[in-house]
Design an enzyme around this catalytic site. Structure first.
Site, PDB file in Angstrom:
ATOM      1  N   ARG A  55     -24.827 -17.979  48.344  1.00  0.00           N
ATOM      2  CA  ARG A  55     -25.193 -18.033  46.935  1.00  0.00           C
ATOM      3  C   ARG A  55     -25.517 -16.618  46.466  1.00  0.00           C
ATOM      4  NH1 ARG A  55     -29.383 -16.213  47.814  1.00  0.00           N
ATOM      5  NH2 ARG A  55     -29.735 -15.955  45.599  1.00  0.00           N
ATOM      6  N   ASP A 227     -26.574 -13.232  36.698  1.00  0.00           N
ATOM      7  CA  ASP A 227     -25.317 -13.923  37.011  1.00  0.00           C
ATOM      8  C   ASP A 227     -24.207 -13.573  36.030  1.00  0.00           C
ATOM      9  OD1 ASP A 227     -27.099 -15.629  38.782  1.00  0.00           O
ATOM     10  OD2 ASP A 227     -25.079 -16.397  39.135  1.00  0.00           O
TER      11      ASP A 227
HETATM   12  O1  MRU Z   1     -28.223 -20.311  42.231  1.00  0.00           O
HETATM   13  P1  MRU Z   1     -28.205 -18.993  42.922  1.00  0.00           P
HETATM   14  O2  MRU Z   1     -29.148 -18.912  44.078  1.00  0.00           O
HETATM   15  O3  MRU Z   1     -26.808 -18.547  43.272  1.00  0.00           O
HETATM   16  O4  MRU Z   1     -28.744 -17.983  41.827  1.00  0.00           O
HETATM   17  C1  MRU Z   1     -28.863 -16.631  42.145  1.00  0.00           C
HETATM   18  C2  MRU Z   1     -29.425 -15.812  41.064  1.00  0.00           C
HETATM   19  O5  MRU Z   1     -29.784 -16.280  40.006  1.00  0.00           O
HETATM   20  C3  MRU Z   1     -29.444 -14.344  41.294  1.00  0.00           C
HETATM   21  O6  MRU Z   1     -30.543 -13.746  40.672  1.00  0.00           O
HETATM   22  C4  MRU Z   1     -28.152 -13.725  40.744  1.00  0.00           C
HETATM   23  O7  MRU Z   1     -27.029 -14.414  41.224  1.00  0.00           O
HETATM   24  C5  MRU Z   1     -28.034 -12.307  41.077  1.00  0.00           C
HETATM   25  S1  MRU Z   1     -27.782 -12.078  42.805  1.00  0.00           S
HETATM   26  C6  MRU Z   1     -27.740 -10.428  43.074  1.00  0.00           C
END
Ligand code: MRU
Length: 332
Positions: A55, A227
């Protein structure tokens, strides 16, 4: 990233490719067990992304480039592989950016495996540069709040929000990190695991404790990942980011977003139309397999929220620290 295994410290990446197998740290098993997941084809890669074996936006992108390279080596239908992979998680811009990059490379007759490795090396270098630029913003004795996990696990190596923290620590600055636990999936525990491996002082706090510590003047700075970032600087990140940003402004605490340029979606004027992933309600109703809500209760589970750019002090990128008005420059 540094990982302590028994009495030794090893350097491990979150995702890599070996003999046409896409390998990754199984993040579902952390922080208690270090296990690896082997994706043997693009369907396995899609499973891993959708189910959060891996993730974090940049790591998802890295998985996708390897998944496409694997599909090419296995003489699978690349367009179908791209379609399946793009359907896994809608919010992370890196996923779409990475897949489109691979489709272009293959169309141009470039070797897919080589292109995938080039993509990942570039990403790792970008995260290192984010660490160098962002590390300069962190002063001695700073106490930094971070939300979710934007560390090496989320980016293959170094991290985005955690890269400046790592570099400040490597430069012998005395720092302390407040780690939001990040309900419902508790990615804060992944951040804590990374910080423990680097001997960086920190405490995990429940998400709703951040405001308490801000008001007590125990937080000097906030750094989060992203994201997807729109042209005007509005950005999507893990649910709960927005409220941290508003509270930071209310308490005059600088609030930084750390991300590589692959996270910027220049096609988006603002954050209004960012697609927010809605995940299964069971992630809220259960904790570690145990139901915590009444039997008949239902839940909502948006995985991300959008924070308006007016709350952001600066964007820490591989090209330096920018203000929202400077984002347009990045496109070139
Ligand atoms: O749902 P996830 O765990 O994939 O969400 C991750 C995040 O929100 C992070 O802050 C984002 O992807 C940036 S990772 C460098």
């Amino acid at each position: 990233m540094k990982v302590k295994i028994k009495n030794k410290t090893e350097n491990i990446r979150a995702v890599w490719m070996e003999k046409n197998i896409v390998k990754m740290i199984d993040q579902r098993k952390l922080p208690f067990e270090l296990k690896f997941f082997n994706a043997k084809n693009y369907n396995d890669v899609a499973f891993a992304v959708k189910n959060m074996v891996v993730r974090g936006a940049p790591s998802i992108g890295a998985c996708a480039v390897y998944g496409i390279a694997q599909a090419e080596a296995q003489k699978k239908n690349i367009k179908n592989a791209a379609k399946i992979l793009k359907k896994t998680r809608p919010t992370a811009h890196d996923l779409f950016y990475a897949i489109d990059y691979m489709l272009k490379e293959i169309k141009n007759g470039n070797d897919a495996k080589n292109s995938a490795e080039k993509y990942v090396e570039k990403l790792v270098n970008e995260c290192r540069a984010i660490g160098v630029h962002g590390g300069k913003l962190i002063k001695n004795n700073y106490r930094i709040l971070t939300h979710c996990n934007a560390g090496a696990l989320a980016t293959v190596d170094y991290g985005t929000a955690l890269a400046p923290i790592r570099f400040a620590h490597y430069n012998k600055k005395k720092i302390f990190v407040w780690v939001d636990e990040t309900r419902p999936r508790l990615q804060g525990m992944l951040t804590s695991w990374e910080l423990l491996n680097e001997n960086i002082k920190h405490r995990v706090i429940s998400d709703n404790a951040a405001g308490y510590f801000m008001r007590k003047k125990e937080i000097d700075m906030v750094i989060v990942g992203a994201d997807r970032i729109a042209r005007n600087g509005d950005f999507a990140n893990k649910i709960g980011t927005y409220e941290k940003a508003v509270l930071a402004k209310e308490n005059s605490i600088p609030f930084y977003v750390a991300a590589p340029i692959s996270t910027f979606d220049f096609g988006l004027r603002n954050g209004e139309s960012i697609k927010i992933e809605e995940r299964n309600e069971d992630e809220v109703l259960f904790i570690k397999g145990k139901r915590v809500a009444p039997e008949k209760a239902k839940a909502f589970n948006p995985a991300f929220d959008v924070t308006p750019s007016k709350y952001v002090t600066g964007y820490i990128t591989e090209k330096g620290v920018l203000r929202s008005e400077e984002i347009k420059r990045l496109k070139k």
